[in-house]
Design a protein around this motif. Structure first.
Motif, PDB file in Angstrom:
ATOM      1  N   UNK A   1      22.604  58.077 -23.976  1.00 13.16           N
ATOM      2  CA  UNK A   1      22.692  56.771 -24.075  1.00 13.16           C
ATOM      3  C   UNK A   1      24.308  56.324 -24.000  1.00 13.16           C
ATOM      4  N   UNK A   2      24.571  56.042 -22.524  1.00 16.89           N
ATOM      5  CA  UNK A   2      25.916  55.567 -22.253  1.00 16.89           C
ATOM      6  C   UNK A   2      26.643  54.621 -23.167  1.00 16.89           C
ATOM      7  N   UNK A   3      27.693  54.453 -23.562  1.00 10.93           N
ATOM      8  CA  UNK A   3      28.079  53.417 -24.271  1.00 10.93           C
ATOM      9  C   UNK A   3      28.327  52.052 -23.477  1.00 10.93           C
ATOM     10  N   UNK A   4      28.619  52.229 -22.375  1.00 13.18           N
ATOM     11  CA  UNK A   4      28.896  50.979 -21.661  1.00 13.18           C
ATOM     12  C   UNK A   4      27.512  50.410 -21.292  1.00 13.18           C
ATOM     13  N   UNK A   5      26.300  51.132 -21.237  1.00 17.35           N
ATOM     14  CA  UNK A   5      25.201  50.311 -20.723  1.00 17.35           C
ATOM     15  C   UNK A   5      24.235  50.409 -21.746  1.00 17.35           C
ATOM     16  N   UNK A   6      24.412  50.594 -23.039  1.00 17.27           N
ATOM     17  CA  UNK A   6      23.599  50.578 -24.179  1.00 17.27           C
ATOM     18  C   UNK A   6      24.165  49.343 -25.316  1.00 17.27           C
ATOM     19  N   UNK A   7      23.183  48.452 -25.654  1.00 23.63           N
ATOM     20  CA  UNK A   7      23.406  47.577 -26.397  1.00 23.63           C
ATOM     21  C   UNK A   7      22.615  47.502 -27.902  1.00 23.63           C
ATOM     22  N   UNK A   8      23.160  47.317 -28.986  1.00 21.36           N
ATOM     23  CA  UNK A   8      22.445  46.958 -30.211  1.00 21.36           C
ATOM     24  C   UNK A   8      21.580  45.927 -30.207  1.00 21.36           C
ATOM     25  N   UNK A   9      20.262  45.751 -30.265  1.00 24.86           N
ATOM     26  CA  UNK A   9      19.317  44.793 -30.497  1.00 24.86           C
ATOM     27  C   UNK A   9      19.343  44.320 -31.897  1.00 24.86           C
ATOM     28  N   UNK A  10      18.572  45.218 -32.624  1.00 21.87           N
ATOM     29  CA  UNK A  10      18.272  44.864 -33.983  1.00 21.87           C
ATOM     30  C   UNK A  10      17.920  46.379 -34.654  1.00 21.87           C
ATOM     31  N   UNK A  11      17.694  46.112 -36.091  1.00 17.18           N
ATOM     32  CA  UNK A  11      17.253  47.303 -36.905  1.00 17.18           C
ATOM     33  C   UNK A  11      16.233  46.621 -37.819  1.00 17.18           C
ATOM     34  N   UNK A  12      15.452  47.657 -38.470  1.00 18.44           N
ATOM     35  CA  UNK A  12      14.374  47.104 -39.422  1.00 18.44           C
ATOM     36  C   UNK A  12      13.775  48.389 -40.134  1.00 18.44           C
ATOM     37  N   UNK A  13      13.194  48.359 -41.271  1.00 17.65           N
ATOM     38  CA  UNK A  13      12.649  49.060 -42.041  1.00 17.65           C
ATOM     39  C   UNK A  13      11.649  49.915 -41.568  1.00 17.65           C
ATOM     40  N   UNK A  14      11.198  51.179 -41.249  1.00 15.51           N
ATOM     41  CA  UNK A  14      10.088  51.586 -41.127  1.00 15.51           C
ATOM     42  C   UNK A  14       8.843  51.059 -41.588  1.00 15.51           C
ATOM     43  N   UNK A  15       7.649  50.835 -40.844  1.00 20.40           N
ATOM     44  CA  UNK A  15       6.436  50.292 -41.405  1.00 20.40           C
ATOM     45  C   UNK A  15       5.418  51.401 -41.204  1.00 20.40           C
ATOM     46  N   UNK A  16       4.484  51.059 -42.364  1.00 22.92           N
ATOM     47  CA  UNK A  16       3.081  52.049 -42.204  1.00 22.92           C
ATOM     48  C   UNK A  16       3.331  53.325 -41.885  1.00 22.92           C
ATOM     49  N   UNK A  17       2.696  54.164 -41.037  1.00 21.63           N
ATOM     50  CA  UNK A  17       2.848  55.533 -40.726  1.00 21.63           C
ATOM     51  C   UNK A  17       4.219  55.899 -40.611  1.00 21.63           C
ATOM     52  N   UNK A  18       5.044  54.992 -39.992  1.00 21.27           N
ATOM     53  CA  UNK A  18       6.526  55.440 -39.450  1.00 21.27           C
ATOM     54  C   UNK A  18       7.107  55.852 -40.695  1.00 21.27           C
TER      55      UNK A  18
ATOM     56  N   UNK B   1      29.852  48.490 -30.196  1.00 20.59           N
ATOM     57  CA  UNK B   1      30.558  47.378 -30.018  1.00 20.59           C
ATOM     58  C   UNK B   1      31.964  47.578 -30.137  1.00 20.59           C
ATOM     59  N   UNK B   2      32.648  48.615 -30.154  1.00 21.10           N
ATOM     60  CA  UNK B   2      34.037  48.863 -29.936  1.00 21.10           C
ATOM     61  C   UNK B   2      34.471  49.263 -28.429  1.00 21.10           C
ATOM     62  N   UNK B   3      35.620  49.070 -28.265  1.00 21.85           N
ATOM     63  CA  UNK B   3      35.977  49.296 -26.727  1.00 21.85           C
ATOM     64  C   UNK B   3      36.239  50.549 -26.758  1.00 21.85           C
ATOM     65  N   UNK B   4      35.958  51.385 -25.407  1.00 22.75           N
ATOM     66  CA  UNK B   4      35.927  52.582 -25.149  1.00 22.75           C
ATOM     67  C   UNK B   4      37.574  52.900 -25.248  1.00 22.75           C
ATOM     68  N   UNK B   5      37.773  54.175 -26.087  1.00 23.46           N
ATOM     69  CA  UNK B   5      39.150  54.573 -25.927  1.00 23.46           C
ATOM     70  C   UNK B   5      39.875  54.890 -24.638  1.00 23.46           C
ATOM     71  N   UNK B   6      41.178  54.275 -24.797  1.00 16.88           N
ATOM     72  CA  UNK B   6      41.849  54.285 -23.280  1.00 16.88           C
ATOM     73  C   UNK B   6      41.679  52.927 -22.501  1.00 16.88           C
ATOM     74  N   UNK B   7      40.761  52.265 -22.708  1.00 16.23           N
ATOM     75  CA  UNK B   7      40.569  51.106 -21.912  1.00 16.23           C
ATOM     76  C   UNK B   7      41.518  50.130 -22.551  1.00 16.23           C
ATOM     77  N   UNK B   8      41.869  49.336 -21.238  1.00 10.36           N
ATOM     78  CA  UNK B   8      42.424  48.091 -21.617  1.00 10.36           C
ATOM     79  C   UNK B   8      41.923  46.814 -20.873  1.00 10.36           C
ATOM     80  N   UNK B   9      42.222  45.686 -21.397  1.00  7.16           N
ATOM     81  CA  UNK B   9      41.667  44.423 -20.919  1.00  7.16           C
ATOM     82  C   UNK B   9      42.625  43.698 -20.401  1.00  7.16           C
TER      83      UNK B   9
END
Length: 150
Positions: free
Chosen positions: A79-96, A135-143
């Protein structure tokens, strides 16, 4: 005759123990390469919960995921940091809740380029670390902020 039985017994024990020894050596090697944490991956399109147990680690600008019961030293998923985004989280349900590690939360991430979503299950502290890392900027990157001419 007793030597034949002893050799066969030792052979059977070796065949049974060698995979476990290889898994242990692999886990130790992966741990030595960087911080490793328990992380399950949900396989899409299979009947039932479809979770594969595994471990993950941060390596440079990527989150690498490895299956627990494999002897491969290469990550199964990346999962590359630049192309991966956090959507949400939840508690496991049922068999999970039974299939996953105790105290896990299910984190959904999305690939920004393809739009595909994946679910990862990990401890809540590791989920917080994942959110911070994404959500953090990659190390060494500058805007570059353009300055308006006066």
């Amino acid at each position: 005759m007793p030597w034949d039985i002893l050799l066969v017994t030792l052979g059977v024990v070796a065949v049974i123990l060698v995979p476990f020894v290889l898994l242990y050596i692999r886990r130790r090697w992966l741990t030595g390469q960087g911080g490793l944490f328990d992380c399950a991956f949900q396989v899409q399109g299979v009947p039932g919960p479809g979770w594969m147990l595994g471990v993950a680690r941060y390596r440079g600008e990527q989150l690498e995921w490895f299956r627990s019961f494999s002897i491969s030293l290469r990550p199964r998923l990346v999962f590359p940091r630049m192309t991966t985004a956090y959507v949400h989280q939840r508690i496991p349900q049922g068999l999970e809740a039974i299939a996953l590690f105790e105290g896990s939360v299910v984190v959904t991430v999305q690939n920004r380029t393809t739009g595909a979503t994946d679910a990862l299950a990990m401890a809540s502290g590791e989920a917080l670390a994942l959110m911070s890392w994404l959500e953090s900027a990659p190390p060494g990157s500058s805007f570059y902020l353009p300055v308006s001419p006066d």
